[in-house]
Design a protein around this motif. Structure first.
Motif, PDB file in Angstrom:
ATOM      1  N   THR A   1      98.576 -20.446 -11.405  1.00  0.00           N
ATOM      2  CA  THR A   1      97.796 -20.924 -10.262  1.00  0.00           C
ATOM      3  C   THR A   1      96.486 -20.152 -10.129  1.00  0.00           C
ATOM      4  O   THR A   1      95.428 -20.728  -9.890  1.00  0.00           O
TER       5      THR A   1
ATOM      6  N   ASN B   1      94.405 -19.077 -12.167  1.00  0.00           N
ATOM      7  CA  ASN B   1      93.829 -19.133 -13.510  1.00  0.00           C
ATOM      8  C   ASN B   1      92.328 -18.824 -13.467  1.00  0.00           C
ATOM      9  O   ASN B   1      91.756 -18.513 -12.413  1.00  0.00           O
ATOM     10  N   LYS B   2      91.690 -18.930 -14.621  1.00  0.00           N
ATOM     11  CA  LYS B   2      90.270 -18.595 -14.726  1.00  0.00           C
ATOM     12  C   LYS B   2      89.424 -19.458 -13.798  1.00  0.00           C
ATOM     13  O   LYS B   2      88.501 -18.977 -13.131  1.00  0.00           O
ATOM     14  N   GLU B   3      89.748 -20.731 -13.717  1.00  0.00           N
ATOM     15  CA  GLU B   3      88.995 -21.644 -12.860  1.00  0.00           C
ATOM     16  C   GLU B   3      89.139 -21.271 -11.395  1.00  0.00           C
ATOM     17  O   GLU B   3      88.160 -21.275 -10.632  1.00  0.00           O
ATOM     18  N   ALA B   4      90.365 -20.937 -10.979  1.00  0.00           N
ATOM     19  CA  ALA B   4      90.605 -20.550  -9.586  1.00  0.00           C
ATOM     20  C   ALA B   4      89.878 -19.252  -9.243  1.00  0.00           C
ATOM     21  O   ALA B   4      89.297 -19.112  -8.158  1.00  0.00           O
ATOM     22  N   ARG B   5      89.904 -18.302 -10.168  1.00  0.00           N
ATOM     23  CA  ARG B   5      89.211 -17.029  -9.916  1.00  0.00           C
ATOM     24  C   ARG B   5      87.705 -17.228  -9.809  1.00  0.00           C
ATOM     25  O   ARG B   5      87.031 -16.582  -8.989  1.00  0.00           O
ATOM     26  N   LYS B   6      87.166 -18.137 -10.624  1.00  0.00           N
ATOM     27  CA  LYS B   6      85.738 -18.436 -10.541  1.00  0.00           C
ATOM     28  C   LYS B   6      85.402 -19.064  -9.190  1.00  0.00           C
ATOM     29  O   LYS B   6      84.404 -18.691  -8.543  1.00  0.00           O
ATOM     30  N   HIS B   7      86.220 -20.014  -8.755  1.00  0.00           N
ATOM     31  CA  HIS B   7      86.025 -20.656  -7.452  1.00  0.00           C
ATOM     32  C   HIS B   7      86.078 -19.612  -6.337  1.00  0.00           C
ATOM     33  O   HIS B   7      85.247 -19.612  -5.413  1.00  0.00           O
TER      34      HIS B   7
ATOM     35  N   GLU C   1      82.893 -17.512  -6.302  1.00  0.00           N
ATOM     36  CA  GLU C   1      81.758 -18.273  -5.770  1.00  0.00           C
ATOM     37  C   GLU C   1      81.818 -18.373  -4.255  1.00  0.00           C
ATOM     38  O   GLU C   1      80.795 -18.265  -3.571  1.00  0.00           O
TER      39      GLU C   1
ATOM     40  N   ARG D   1      94.526 -25.802  -4.028  1.00  0.00           N
ATOM     41  CA  ARG D   1      95.101 -25.447  -5.325  1.00  0.00           C
ATOM     42  C   ARG D   1      96.540 -24.925  -5.196  1.00  0.00           C
ATOM     43  O   ARG D   1      97.331 -25.006  -6.130  1.00  0.00           O
TER      44      ARG D   1
END
Length: 388
Positions: free
Chosen positions: A166, A168-174, A177, A198
């Motif tokens: 959960t 993941n890289k995309e979530a950490r980037k979000h 930001e 998410r």
């Protein structure tokens, strides 16, 4: 090099701190997790309480070896194995102080994959000031729990893997930001909703209710400690009729807010550096609430503050990171490498946390004169909302 200490801060209150462990079996709840289809819910707890001074006793060890090993593994072995030898100021099974007739009660919940002793310094300070503080373990979602018979319950790999997936890289980037944005009060809820979406089909979101139910179950068992059905030193010594306060770190902070929403016996609570997972996230908790943490609380924890119709505080401590709000600040300064420990002096952060906790619960639970807004520290900002 890292200025780690060999002893946790000595509590400043007038009472010596005693501890007792209890395991409570919830006969009504079982098969909570898909991988655990038969066992009932056995919940370990650690009680910190105001005790009498006893000469010649050795203080308790900090935590069981299994909890320390899990902690070490979770932070890439940056924490030394010697942590289990750090000195505490708590003593097992000493007599309750005779200076208090009935004790007010606070509950503490750890972070996700944490351990019962995770905030020994804070719990000890509150107990030294006259409170009983109950730290609650959560099977399969605490790092490692040791029961009174010696059995060990570890965090389950299914839940660990789901959490990693959960976040993941995309979530950490979000996440990163979001933290960079300046978001006004009117926009904060709509801005953070996509991030929280998410999590809403995962254990991370939904098990806040499991932890709240664990906490409420332990509150139920206090009646049996009070009337002596469960033998203990606490018979007729618990101030149950007053109601309870609750605090917690990270996921335990989410649990605090969920429990406030779920149970009228819980009168006020504090969230330490937690996000806003759980079905309370868009509701009015309608009870006195404190949110205290690092820079992330402005984004991830502001909605409960804004939605709450009772007196609320949003307290931000500059130059802190997530694990500054645990005992890690004393023995794991090397976690600065992982940006889990901040730049503030460890003893000052501890003092700030203890002072705000005591002032908040003294006022909102015990009805003493409010000293919350009278506290002032450099690098600490506070927003306040009065009852609506």
């Amino acid at each position: 090099m890292f200025h780690n200490v060999k002893q946790l801060p000595i509590p400043k209150g007038p009472f010596t701190v005693g501890t007792l462990n209890f395991d409570f079996l919830d006969e009504s709840r079982h098969s909570i997790f898909e991988f655990d289809t038969s066992s009932k819910r056995l919940i370990p707890t650690l009680f910190f309480y105001p005790g009498e001074t006893v000469t010649g006793m050795k203080p308790n060890p900090y935590a069981c070896d299994e909890a320390i090993q899990y902690l070490r593994k979770s932070v890439l072995n940056l924490v030394s194995n010697s942590v289990k030898h750090i000195k505490t100021s708590t003593y097992s099974n000493i007599p309750l102080t005779s200076q208090i007739n009935k004790f007010p009660i606070l509950f503490f919940n750890m972070g996700y994959f944490g351990y019962l002793e995770q905030n020994t310094a804070l719990c000890s300070e509150l107990a030294s000031q006259g409170y009983i503080v109950i730290s609650i373990g959560h099977p399969y979602e605490s790092g490692a729990l040791k029961y009174t018979d010696g059995q060990i319950n570890h965090a389950h790999s299914t839940l660990v893997d789901e959490f990693k997936t959960t976040m993941n890289k995309e979530a950490r980037k979000h996440f990163s930001e979001l933290l960079k944005e300046t978001i006004d009060d009117a926009s904060i809820q709509s801005k953070i909703t996509p991030f929280f979406d998410r999590f809403k089909q995962t254990h991370v979101w939904n098990d806040v209710k499991v932890w709240s139910d664990d906490t409420r179950f332990i509150a139920n068992k206090l009646d049996e400690l009070q009337n002596g059905t469960i033998p203990s030193p606490f018979t007729n010594r618990l101030d149950i009729s007053r109601g309870f306060g609750i605090t917690g770190h990270s996921y335990g902070g989410c649990t605090a807010l969920q429990t406030l929403l779920d149970d009228e016996r819980f009168k006020c609570g504090i969230n330490m550096d937690a996000p806003t997972y759980g079905n309370y996230w868009d509701k009015d908790i309608n009870k006195p609430l404190g949110i205290i943490g690092s820079y992330v609380v402005e984004t991830l924890s502001r909605t409960p503050y804004l939605l709450n119709s009772k007196e609320s505080y949003l307290i931000k401590i500059e130059d802190t990171q997530h694990m500054d709000y645990t005992d890690h600040i004393f023995f794991a300064q090397q976690l600065k490498y992982l940006k889990l420990i901040g730049k503030r002096d460890m003893n000052l952060v501890h003092t700030i946390l203890c002072d705000y906790h005591k002032a908040f619960f003294d006022y909102h639970l015990l009805g003493k004169e409010s000293k919350i807004l009278g506290l002032s520290y450099q690098g600490v900002s506070i927003r306040q909302k009065k009852d609506e």
